[in-house]
Design a protein around this motif. Structure first.
Motif, PDB file in Angstrom:
ATOM      1  N   GLU A 519       0.782  -1.206   0.054  1.00  8.08           N
ATOM      2  CA  GLU A 519      -0.179   0.004   0.101  1.00  8.08           C
ATOM      3  C   GLU A 519       0.797   1.085   0.104  1.00  8.08           C
ATOM      4  O   GLU A 519       1.952   1.217   0.435  1.00  8.08           O
ATOM      5  CB  GLU A 519      -0.960   0.040   1.132  1.00  8.08           C
ATOM      6  CG  GLU A 519      -1.816  -1.156   1.326  1.00  8.08           C
ATOM      7  CD  GLU A 519      -1.179  -2.364   1.992  1.00  8.08           C
ATOM      8  OE1 GLU A 519      -1.998  -3.429   1.916  1.00  8.08           O
ATOM      9  OE2 GLU A 519       0.113  -2.137   2.362  1.00  8.08           O
ATOM     10  N   VAL A 521       1.694   4.732   1.420  1.00  3.50           N
ATOM     11  CA  VAL A 521       1.226   5.364   2.618  1.00  3.50           C
ATOM     12  C   VAL A 521       0.965   6.833   2.351  1.00  3.50           C
ATOM     13  O   VAL A 521       1.513   7.503   1.657  1.00  3.50           O
ATOM     14  CB  VAL A 521       2.645   5.253   3.689  1.00  3.50           C
ATOM     15  CG1 VAL A 521       2.386   6.054   5.037  1.00  3.50           C
ATOM     16  CG2 VAL A 521       3.207   4.044   3.883  1.00  3.50           C
ATOM     17  N   PRO A 522      -0.356   7.022   2.711  1.00  5.71           N
ATOM     18  CA  PRO A 522      -0.707   8.523   2.730  1.00  5.71           C
ATOM     19  C   PRO A 522       0.181   9.705   3.284  1.00  5.71           C
ATOM     20  O   PRO A 522       1.001   9.321   4.227  1.00  5.71           O
ATOM     21  CB  PRO A 522      -2.100   8.493   3.512  1.00  5.71           C
ATOM     22  CG  PRO A 522      -2.580   7.219   3.695  1.00  5.71           C
ATOM     23  CD  PRO A 522      -1.196   6.447   3.788  1.00  5.71           C
ATOM     24  N   GLN A 524      -0.299  12.365   4.735  1.00  8.99           N
ATOM     25  CA  GLN A 524      -0.523  12.620   6.334  1.00  8.99           C
ATOM     26  C   GLN A 524      -0.289  11.775   7.299  1.00  8.99           C
ATOM     27  O   GLN A 524       0.297  12.212   8.375  1.00  8.99           O
ATOM     28  CB  GLN A 524      -2.295  12.856   6.372  1.00  8.99           C
ATOM     29  CG  GLN A 524      -2.847  13.765   5.497  1.00  8.99           C
ATOM     30  CD  GLN A 524      -3.263  13.264   3.955  1.00  8.99           C
ATOM     31  OE1 GLN A 524      -2.973  12.366   3.512  1.00  8.99           O
ATOM     32  NE2 GLN A 524      -4.099  14.099   3.325  1.00  8.99           N
ATOM     33  N   LEU A 525      -0.177  10.314   7.259  1.00 12.04           N
ATOM     34  CA  LEU A 525       0.248   9.276   7.772  1.00 12.04           C
ATOM     35  C   LEU A 525       1.636   9.531   8.040  1.00 12.04           C
ATOM     36  O   LEU A 525       2.170   9.556   9.238  1.00 12.04           O
ATOM     37  CB  LEU A 525      -0.303   7.990   7.445  1.00 12.04           C
ATOM     38  CG  LEU A 525       0.023   6.809   8.216  1.00 12.04           C
ATOM     39  CD1 LEU A 525      -0.212   6.958   9.924  1.00 12.04           C
ATOM     40  CD2 LEU A 525      -0.290   5.568   7.727  1.00 12.04           C
ATOM     41  N   ARG A 526       2.136   9.687   6.824  1.00 14.22           N
ATOM     42  CA  ARG A 526       3.829   9.626   6.751  1.00 14.22           C
ATOM     43  C   ARG A 526       4.179  10.887   7.798  1.00 14.22           C
ATOM     44  O   ARG A 526       5.198  10.933   8.361  1.00 14.22           O
ATOM     45  CB  ARG A 526       4.452   9.913   5.319  1.00 14.22           C
ATOM     46  CG  ARG A 526       5.800   9.642   5.338  1.00 14.22           C
ATOM     47  CD  ARG A 526       6.100   9.813   3.897  1.00 14.22           C
ATOM     48  NE  ARG A 526       5.829   9.028   2.952  1.00 14.22           N
ATOM     49  CZ  ARG A 526       4.863   9.390   2.106  1.00 14.22           C
ATOM     50  NH1 ARG A 526       4.361  10.500   1.874  1.00 14.22           N
ATOM     51  NH2 ARG A 526       4.210   8.431   1.163  1.00 14.22           N
ATOM     52  N   LEU A 528       2.645  12.345  10.124  1.00 15.28           N
ATOM     53  CA  LEU A 528       2.310  11.834  11.683  1.00 15.28           C
ATOM     54  C   LEU A 528       3.185  10.975  12.176  1.00 15.28           C
ATOM     55  O   LEU A 528       3.639  11.246  13.383  1.00 15.28           O
ATOM     56  CB  LEU A 528       0.967  11.349  11.835  1.00 15.28           C
ATOM     57  CG  LEU A 528      -0.249  12.328  11.818  1.00 15.28           C
ATOM     58  CD1 LEU A 528      -1.540  11.571  11.631  1.00 15.28           C
ATOM     59  CD2 LEU A 528      -0.231  13.301  12.617  1.00 15.28           C
ATOM     60  N   GLU A 529       3.761  10.124  11.355  1.00 15.67           N
ATOM     61  CA  GLU A 529       4.822   8.992  11.789  1.00 15.67           C
ATOM     62  C   GLU A 529       6.158   9.794  12.084  1.00 15.67           C
ATOM     63  O   GLU A 529       6.713   9.575  13.017  1.00 15.67           O
ATOM     64  CB  GLU A 529       4.959   7.996  10.827  1.00 15.67           C
ATOM     65  CG  GLU A 529       3.969   7.180  10.784  1.00 15.67           C
ATOM     66  CD  GLU A 529       4.131   5.896   9.608  1.00 15.67           C
ATOM     67  OE1 GLU A 529       4.873   6.307   8.790  1.00 15.67           O
ATOM     68  OE2 GLU A 529       3.303   4.963   9.566  1.00 15.67           O
ATOM     69  N   ARG A 530       6.429  10.836  10.934  1.00 16.40           N
ATOM     70  CA  ARG A 530       7.537  11.593  11.447  1.00 16.40           C
ATOM     71  C   ARG A 530       7.362  12.537  12.514  1.00 16.40           C
ATOM     72  O   ARG A 530       8.644  12.494  13.378  1.00 16.40           O
ATOM     73  CB  ARG A 530       7.917  12.440  10.070  1.00 16.40           C
ATOM     74  CG  ARG A 530       9.182  13.325  10.114  1.00 16.40           C
ATOM     75  CD  ARG A 530       9.697  13.696   8.838  1.00 16.40           C
ATOM     76  NE  ARG A 530       8.491  14.557   8.012  1.00 16.40           N
ATOM     77  CZ  ARG A 530       7.963  13.953   7.275  1.00 16.40           C
ATOM     78  NH1 ARG A 530       8.010  12.831   6.652  1.00 16.40           N
ATOM     79  NH2 ARG A 530       7.114  14.825   6.421  1.00 16.40           N
TER      80      ARG A 530
END
Length: 844
Positions: A519, A521-522, A524-526, A528-530
């Motif tokens: 998949e 990774v969106p 936005q999620l990337r 937030l993870e950072r």
């Protein structure tokens, strides 16, 4: 999704299918019955389309309850409203809700009839036992006759309520007689009591029987046999005591796995869980005796109660298709009891307990139930921590090996073992119990050294970002609890700080997983993870610096010297702009708390002064804040005052924050105070460029008050000491800070100048006089039409000196500092190709 999430989702899907069946049965019964959503909505129903959300049952005749379990509310609604209802609209299909409810009623009636028959059968045998006791009583002496009467009280008549007071009294009398005169018990009475224990399960009779068997060895075998049989049925406290007192190696063949399992349950301490008590008795004596007699059986039972995680299923099945686990709670009880048992065995059977360390470590990978109950994992962590501090089973080496291949979640659980071990060397831990290991100072120091070195290793992130934060937090707690033991490790702590800072500054992206996922990774999620990754690093750095601060309580000069040497070593390196701003605040804190230490400030202040004039902006700001931190508690030289003109010309945001920090926390001369006041007002004047105040906006005086007060509150150095709307001088002031009053006004018609501002200066003057202050502030929002562009804020700062009643040359004159905030500004393109007035030339 995690195993825990999968299980919750499976449970929801399973309930959704059951609800769908209930709704279909209700539809067949009556077309008027409806189940409408009631309350919130969840993702499980949105993903599956099954009726999982909470619903309310109703029909045109009545409204029922609401729940997620529709079977329950549908059955209750049927009993209350559907029987004999004249408005029913049946479909004629069977089975339906009516047939289902009828079947349940028939099943309940059959169960009730079977229970009555069982009660009658038990009553028949009870009457036989009563007659047997009567005949035995006729040929017994007074003591045994009384004992038989008490035994009859304990042998309750089936179908009657238990008389607690009478039973307790009978047991006390039998126990007292067995303790004081065991020889008075006849063989017939002993056999009658043993029969009740074995056949009727009156296990409380094991208490007097145990006292008799301790003196009369000829009875010991029968009592042990009765106790073992009782333990095969379940954990009974008195049966465990019989095993502890009477068991010898010759009875080893009677201790099978069922008996040992009951002894394991008894060894678990009793705990309060969600309002109810769980666990056994906390008495591990019987288990310890069994471990000495049948150690292999004990190891086999405990290993079975601590299963390893199940391998991933190779066959993917739809959610809810797996069979529902029927013994999940029992499995968690097994895990908790086994861990408590291993902990108890560690004190007396260390070799046996050490054999179970691998099983406990593997069991840490088993998830809890869908209520996220931490008890099984927490109990295992406590057991492993006890083995760690007692040096049983080589727990440190096994933890390292397990953690090197475990996932993030299991690594967090493994690190929890170290957190539990830290509680065992904390003398002030309020959760200590009498069952915890008691360590001498040498043993505590050994455990501390291991924990600290392991934490500093985990800060490197080899067990994941979450464990990194946990390790830094535990490092801080260890330094706070034992600062003297942490003091020799100052260099290691500083090294961990530098490593974490380097990692933080190089963390442009979140760490990637070993296996790529198909998949995308969106973004936005990337992001937030950072952010989460950087936050974990920043939090770890802060915790490690706090650990150094705690260590300084033993030798502040040594810690300061180490920090200063580190800064000096990094001065010419490329990373000094990263490391120095993070270490200077620590020097400020140490100087504030330990500034009375001889020579400490002479060590810190020259370095701070050097960085106040440094070329790096972040270093200048950090040095200013550190200086202000020390100056809040100690008298300092006038170095910052001498540099004030240059600092006020520095337009970097970080330096502005530092200057405002010093303005609020240091002592200044009147001239410097006024200069800093103007500087603070200039910062507030940035509202000029707020889009809410541009041309065409209607700004009320109340909005101006609210917005400016909000801006001031947002400043950490100001917000905590601001007052608003307080009664003063027969009125209510706008804003006050540390005795300085500020009056806020809005002018809409004419431009505000030094001459026109006089009409507003009386109000702040009177407020200040009532507060005993000579200085006040007047802040005017100029919303008049702009015929020329505005200038820099310094042009709109001036002072006003009002005339005071009855005085022409007052000894204590009042002063009003006025600042004009220009609003109603047009866009810059408005002035394009438009004739703008020029400033008249000055006369020669």
């Amino acid at each position: 999704m995690s195993n825990d999430t999968n299980r919750v989702f499976d449970d929801a899907v399973r309930m959704g299918r059951e609800n769908a069946h209930t709704m279909e049965m209700a539809r067949r019964h009556c077309l008027n019955m409806t189940f409408t959503e009631f309350g919130g909505r969840g993702m499980a129903e949105a993903a599956t389309g099954l009726p999982i959300n909470m619903r309310r049952v109703a029909c045109p005749v009545a409204h029922g309850g609401a729940a997620m379990n529709l079977d329950w509310i549908a059955g209750q609604f049927y009993d209350e409203h559907c029987i004999g209802c004249a408005h029913r609209r049946p479909t004629g299909d069977v089975p339906n809700l009516a047939t289902v409810m009828d079947e349940r009623k028939e099943a309940a009636a059959r169960a009730e009839e079977a229970e009555r028959a069982e009660t009658a059968r038990r009553h028949h045998y009870w009457e036989q036992r009563r007659e047997h006791r009567r005949s035995a009583r006729a040929s017994s002496d007074t003591a045994m006759a009384s004992a038989l009467d008490d035994i009859g009280v304990l042998d309750r008549e089936p179908g009657t309520e238990r008389d607690t007071a009478a039973c307790d009294g009978a047991l006390r009398r039998l126990t007292a007689l067995a303790e004081r005169a065991p020889e008075t018990f006849t063989t017939a009475v002993i056999e009658l009591a043993l029969g009740l224990v074995s056949d009727v399960h009156v296990s409380v009779l094991l208490t007097p029987l145990r006292h008799v068997a301790r003196v009369r060895s000829e009875c010991a075998a029968d009592v042990v046999q009765a106790a073992v049989n009782t333990l095969r049925r379940g954990p009974v406290e008195e049966a465990g005591r019989c095993v502890a007192d009477l068991l010898t190696p010759r009875y080893a063949d009677q201790l099978d796995e069922a008996v040992v399992r009951s002894l394991v349950y008894l060894a678990e301490p009793r705990t309060r869980h969600f309002g109810s008590y769980e666990g056994g008795t906390g008495d591990a004596t019987g288990l310890r005796v069994a471990a000495g007699v049948v150690p292999r059986t004990v190891v086999a039972v405990l290993t079975g109660m601590l299963p390893a995680p199940r391998p991933l299923e190779s066959l993917v099945v739809p959610a809810g298709a797996r069979p529902a686990p029927r013994t999940r709670r029992e499995a968690e009880t097994d895990r908790r009891a086994a861990a408590s048992a291993v902990r108890a065995l560690a004190f007396t059977h260390a070799d046996l307990a050490g054999l179970l360390v691998p099983s406990m470590l593997l069991n840490m990978g088993v998830d809890g139930d869908h209520h996220d109950d931490p008890a099984p994992v927490g109990t295992i962590q406590q057991a492993l921590a006890a083995l760690l501090v007692l040096a049983v089973g080589d727990v440190p080496a096994r933890l390292e090996r397990t953690g090197s291949t475990a996932g993030d979640t299991v690594c967090q659980r493994l690190f929890g073992v170290l957190e539990q071990a830290s509680h065992l060397i904390d003398p002030n831990d309020r959760f200590r119990t009498a069952n915890d290991p008691q360590l001498d100072e040498s043993q505590q120091r050994t455990v501390f050294e291991y924990l600290l070195s392991t934490c500093l290793t985990r800060v490197g992130g080899d067990w994941g970002d979450d464990v990194r934060v946990q390790a830094a937090t535990l490092t801080e707690q260890l330094a706070q609890t034992h600062p003297a033991w942490a003091q020799p490790h100052v260099a290691a702590l500083l090294g961990a700080v530098l490593t974490t800072i380097d990692t933080l500054e190089s963390a442009d992206t979140a760490p990637t997983t070993l296996l790529a996922t198909p998949e995308t990774v969106p973004p936005q999620l990337r992001l937030l993870e950072r952010m989460a990754y950087r936050q974990s690093l920043a939090s770890s750095t802060r915790r490690l610096l706090d650990a150094l601060e705690h260590t300084a309580t033993v030798d502040a000069a040594a810690v300061c010297r180490a920090v200063i040497d580190t800064i000096a070593d990094e001065r010419d390196s490329q990373r000094r702009q990263v490391i120095v701003p993070r270490l200077l605040p620590l020097l400020g804190t140490l100087g504030r708390r330990h500034g009375d230490h001889p020579g400490l400030l002479r060590m810190i202040l020259p370095l701070l002064h050097t960085y106040v004039v440094d070329a790096d902006v972040a270093s200048r700001s950090a040095a200013l804040s550190a200086w202000a931190d020390i100056g809040a508690a100690h008298r300092l030289p006038s170095s910052i005052s001498d540099l004030l003109p240059a600092l006020l010309e520095d337009h970097y945001i970080a330096v502005i924050d530092g200057v405002l920090d010093t303005a609020m926390r240091l002592e200044w001369s009147d001239e410097d105070t006024l200069r800093l006041l103007f500087y603070a007002l200039l910062v507030c004047a940035q509202v000029t460029w707020n889009k809410q105040y541009k041309r065409g906006s209607h700004v009320t005086e109340r909005k101006f008050h609210d917005d400016l007060y909000k801006e001031l509150q947002a400043e950490p150095e100001l917000g905590g000491r601001l007052q608003r709307g307080s009664p003063l001088a027969l009125g209510y002031l706008d804003v006050r800070h540390d005795g300085i009053t500020a009056e806020l006004k809005v002018e809409r018609k004419t431009p505000v100048t030094q001459d026109s501002a006089h009409k507003y200066m009386g109000q702040p003057t009177q407020y200040a006089a009532a507060d005993g202050a000579r200085l006040s502030i007047l802040c005017i929002l100029d919303m008049s039409r702009k015929t020329s562009p505005v200038g820099v804020p310094e042009n709109y700062l001036f002072t006003l000196q009002p005339a005071l009643h009855g005085l022409t040359n007052p000894e204590a004159p009042s002063l009003v500092a006025a600042i004009v905030v220009n609003g109603n500004l047009p866009t810059p393109s408005t002035w394009s190709r438009r004739r703008t007035p020029t400033q008249p030339s000055s006369s020669p």
